[in-house]
Design a protein around this motif. Structure first.
Motif, short mmCIF file in Angstrom:
data_model
loop_
_atom_site.label_atom_id
_atom_site.label_comp_id
_atom_site.label_asym_id
_atom_site.label_seq_id
_atom_site.Cartn_x
_atom_site.Cartn_y
_atom_site.Cartn_z
N ARG A 103 0.86 -1.17 -0.02
CA ARG A 103 -0.07 -0.03 0.01
C ARG A 103 0.86 1.12 0.00
NH1 ARG A 103 -1.90 3.77 3.13
NH2 ARG A 103 -0.99 3.14 4.91
N ARG A 104 2.00 1.33 0.70
CA ARG A 104 2.74 2.45 0.75
C ARG A 104 3.61 2.69 -0.79
NH1 ARG A 104 6.82 2.48 5.63
NH2 ARG A 104 7.37 0.08 5.06
N ASP A 119 2.03 1.93 -3.66
CA ASP A 119 0.96 2.77 -4.20
C ASP A 119 0.75 3.91 -4.04
OD1 ASP A 119 0.30 0.19 -5.19
OD2 ASP A 119 -1.00 -0.51 -3.92
N THR A 120 0.96 4.38 -2.55
CA THR A 120 0.81 5.83 -2.23
C THR A 120 2.02 6.62 -2.84
OG1 THR A 120 -0.46 5.18 0.00
CG2 THR A 120 0.70 7.28 -0.12
N TRP A 156 1.16 7.07 -6.47
CA TRP A 156 0.50 8.13 -6.57
C TRP A 156 0.67 9.71 -6.15
CZ3 TRP A 156 -3.85 10.07 -8.69
CH2 TRP A 156 -4.65 11.08 -8.24
N ASN A 157 1.42 9.91 -5.24
CA ASN A 157 1.74 11.13 -4.63
C ASN A 157 2.66 11.70 -5.76
OD1 ASN A 157 0.19 11.18 -2.39
ND2 ASN A 157 1.83 10.47 -1.15
N ASP A 205 1.48 9.04 4.86
CA ASP A 205 0.62 9.54 3.91
C ASP A 205 1.27 10.55 2.67
OD1 ASP A 205 -1.45 8.19 5.14
OD2 ASP A 205 -1.70 9.51 6.55
#
Length: 293
Positions: free
Chosen positions: A63-64, A66-67, A70-71, A243
């Protein structure tokens, strides 16, 4: 004139050898080593066992990661495109000035670019800090609720993109000014004789002739901003770093905080190929658009 081809080749190789040696030492060798490391479970320092594609397959469920992807993409969109056109607008305005006034205004825009990232961090933390930032006191005076910009997942990337555009704008302005000064004045005189207005002169003369500079500017900023790290790392202190991850920050976490050298190398390889693919696609699109003009 009789020329000795072997002697010329020997001289050429002698001149090229220092650069080739340094290039191989600081780029080629580390790149190859990074590829090999990405297929192991090695820590940051030391050897590890061969694990094949495991480090890459893990990324699909991380998940990190993917974050971070995206960021990074969101930051590139918010910084590269607006930054290019803001710099173009400023360059067009500055080009209308002359003498010391032009020099002073250009120096004001270029000054942030020569500042180190630590100073940029202090300036904007002093401005946007939730507790004592100048902008927050302005919000209070206007009756607007304070926004924790650097601790908000919604506002963090747009704020860092805005700061980056402000920070790097001076270099882009210089590139556009160089392009504007290279356009012969006779072309503008001919456009004036044809009663061409400002917009028509810009769209038919300035913009097409500035296109190579625009493509160069856009490509440079695209490559640089895809590798963003400093601003995100500094402004994430005390906030929500997981995040706010971008690709290089995620590599830093894996390598230096989690001691996962092999997994960090795999992410670095992915970023390496993303930069190459995006740069080549951008170059081809720019060439296609130039031919269409």
């Amino acid at each position: 004139m009789i020329r000795d081809a072997k002697k010329e080749w020997l001289i050429a190789l002698t001149l090229i050898a220092p650069f080739a040696a340094i290039y191989g030492l600081v780029f080629v060798y580390p790149t190859i080593d990074m590829f090999l490391l990405s297929f192991t479970d090695a820590p940051l320092i030391g050897a590890g066992d061969y694990v094949g594609l495991e480090n890459y397959t893990r990324l699909t469920s991380d998940r990190r990661f993917d974050t971070a992807v995206w960021n990074t993409a969101w930051f590139v969109v918010l910084s590269v495109i607006p930054g290019t056109f803001v710099a173009l607008g400023i360059a067009l305005a500055v080009s209308r000035l002359s003498g010391r006034l032009q020099t002073a205004v250009l120096a004001l825009f270029f000054l942030p670019y020569i500042l180190p990232v630590s100073v940029i961090y202090l300036i904007w933390d002093w401005t946007l800090n939730f507790q004592f930032g100048i902008a927050m006191h302005i919000f209070d005076a206007l009756g607007i609720d304070r926004i924790p910009v650097f601790k908000s997942a919604t506002w963090f990337i747009p704020a860092v993109a805005l700061i980056t555009v402000w920070w790097t704008c001076g270099f882009n302005v210089l590139l556009f000014l160089a392009g504007l000064r290279a356009i012969p004045q006779e072309i503008y005189e001919a456009a004036a004789l044809d009663n061409a207005g400002r917009w028509k002169t810009f769209s038919r003369v300035t913009w097409p002739l500035l296109w190579p500079i625009t493509a160069l500017n856009f490509t440079i900023q695209l490559i640089l901003q895809m590798k963003i790290f400093d601003q995100v790392y500094l402004f994430s202190q005390g906030g929500r770093p997981n995040d706010n991850l971008v690709m290089v920050y995620y590599i830093f976490q894996r390598a230096f905080q989690n001691n996962h050298g092999g997994r960090a190398a795999a992410v670095a390889v992915v970023l390496f190929f993303i930069v190459i693919v995006v740069s080549v696609l951008n170059f081809q699109l720019m060439r296609f658009a130039e031919r269409k003009q």
